[in-house]
Design a protein around this motif. Structure first.
Motif, PDB file in Angstrom:
ATOM      1  N   PHE A  16       0.823  -1.216   0.000  1.00 54.50           N
ATOM      2  CA  PHE A  16       0.000   0.000   0.000  1.00 54.50           C
ATOM      3  C   PHE A  16       0.860   1.270   0.000  1.00 54.50           C
ATOM      4  O   PHE A  16       0.333   2.379   0.067  1.00 54.50           O
ATOM      5  N   LEU A  22      -0.392  -2.047  -4.801  1.00 55.25           N
ATOM      6  CA  LEU A  22      -1.634  -1.259  -4.738  1.00 55.25           C
ATOM      7  C   LEU A  22      -1.330   0.011  -3.942  1.00 55.25           C
ATOM      8  O   LEU A  22      -1.907   0.274  -2.891  1.00 55.25           O
ATOM      9  N   ALA A 137      -6.180   2.394   3.676  1.00 55.70           N
ATOM     10  CA  ALA A 137      -6.312   3.685   3.023  1.00 55.70           C
ATOM     11  C   ALA A 137      -7.558   4.374   3.571  1.00 55.70           C
ATOM     12  O   ALA A 137      -8.539   3.723   3.895  1.00 55.70           O
ATOM     13  N   CYS A 141      -9.927   0.797   3.922  1.00 56.22           N
ATOM     14  CA  CYS A 141      -9.854   0.053   5.182  1.00 56.22           C
ATOM     15  C   CYS A 141      -9.955   0.950   6.406  1.00 56.22           C
ATOM     16  O   CYS A 141     -10.510   0.538   7.427  1.00 56.22           O
TER      17      CYS A 141
HETATM   18  C1  VGL Z   1      -7.348  -1.746   0.949  1.00 52.58           C
HETATM   19  C2  VGL Z   1      -8.063  -1.741  -1.219  1.00 52.58           C
HETATM   20  C3  VGL Z   1      -8.024  -3.108  -1.254  1.00 52.58           C
HETATM   21  C4  VGL Z   1      -6.958  -0.965   2.161  1.00 52.58           C
HETATM   22  C5  VGL Z   1      -7.314  -3.105   0.939  1.00 52.58           C
HETATM   23  O1  VGL Z   1      -6.160  -1.451   2.993  1.00 52.58           O
HETATM   24  O2  VGL Z   1      -7.458   0.163   2.300  1.00 52.58           O
HETATM   25  N1  VGL Z   1      -7.727  -1.071  -0.122  1.00 52.58           N
HETATM   26  N2  VGL Z   1      -7.660  -3.789  -0.169  1.00 52.58           N
END
Ligand code: VGL
Length: 202
Positions: A16, A22, A137, A141
């Motif tokens: 992240f 991602l 994010a 989440c």
């Molecule tokens: C998350 C998108 C997909 C996150 C997790 O941790 O915010 N975002 N999976």
């Protein structure tokens, strides 16, 4: 901070952060702020939880199996590790989520401790009444964590300087913050009175 407060650090994992599968823009910027919050909660002897996305290689959460997202935070990979600069203290309670192949599990409230206890049960047993939430994010989440914490009847403070969003659509993060506030969440930053003084200072 009150004696029933706890810190929840949401998904500060390599995938992240910039360079990850991602990446949240400026995702790594939450790390110094979170380290400062960790120091304050640790000095106050308050519980610290860190959640992690922990997906199997095949899960309906991933695009190729019907979900929304490219593969990320796959169990045992570097991308699933916490950011190397995040200073998780001894005694931190890791909350694992998304480890079932049929679960999106945006929220740590769907997660469990290493010994398999459900996060909501642990919160209740520890007598946590006020959860301070930061991490990644904001629009996924963190949002899910804050809304679930409010549903569980907890007082919730969003740590604004320790959260960043994806903004798949421009404005998603700001809308998520408004939604959290509408659900009763409060907002604070490191210099807010509610957070208390930095350790070692009066
Ligand atoms: C998350 C998108 C997909 C996150 C997790 O941790 O915010 N975002 N999976």
């Amino acid at each position: 901070m009150a004696t029933d407060a706890a810190l929840l650090i949401v998904d500060v994992q390599n995938d992240f952060c910039p360079g990850g599968a991602l990446a949240v823009p400026e995702g790594d910027r939450v790390v110094p702020a979170l380290n400062a919050y960790v120091a304050r909660f640790q000095a106050a002897g308050l519980p610290i939880f860190a959640s992690r996305d922990w997906h199997p290689p095949v899960t309906k959460h991933f695009k190729e199996h019907g979900g929304l997202w490219p593969p990320h935070c796959v169990q045992g990979t570097r991308g699933a590790e916490f950011h190397p600069d995040l200073r998780l203290p001894e005694g931190v309670i890791i909350i694992t989520k998304g480890d079932a192949p049929d679960a999106d599990a945006y929220s740590p409230f769907e997660g469990h401790t290493p010994d398999g206890r459900a996060f909501p049960d642990v919160i209740r047993e520890r007598g946590v009444g006020h959860l301070y939430v930061g991490g990644l994010a904001t629009d996924y989440c963190v949002r899910a964590s804050v809304l679930d914490a409010r549903k569980a009847g907890l007082r919730v403070t969003l740590l604004e300087d320790a959260a960043r969003g994806v903004d798949v659509q421009p404005g998603d993060s700001e809308r998520a913050v408004q939604e959290m506030v509408a659900a009763g969440a409060e907002r604070a930053r490191l210099d807010s009175a509610a957070i208390g003084p930095a350790p070692g200072r009066a």
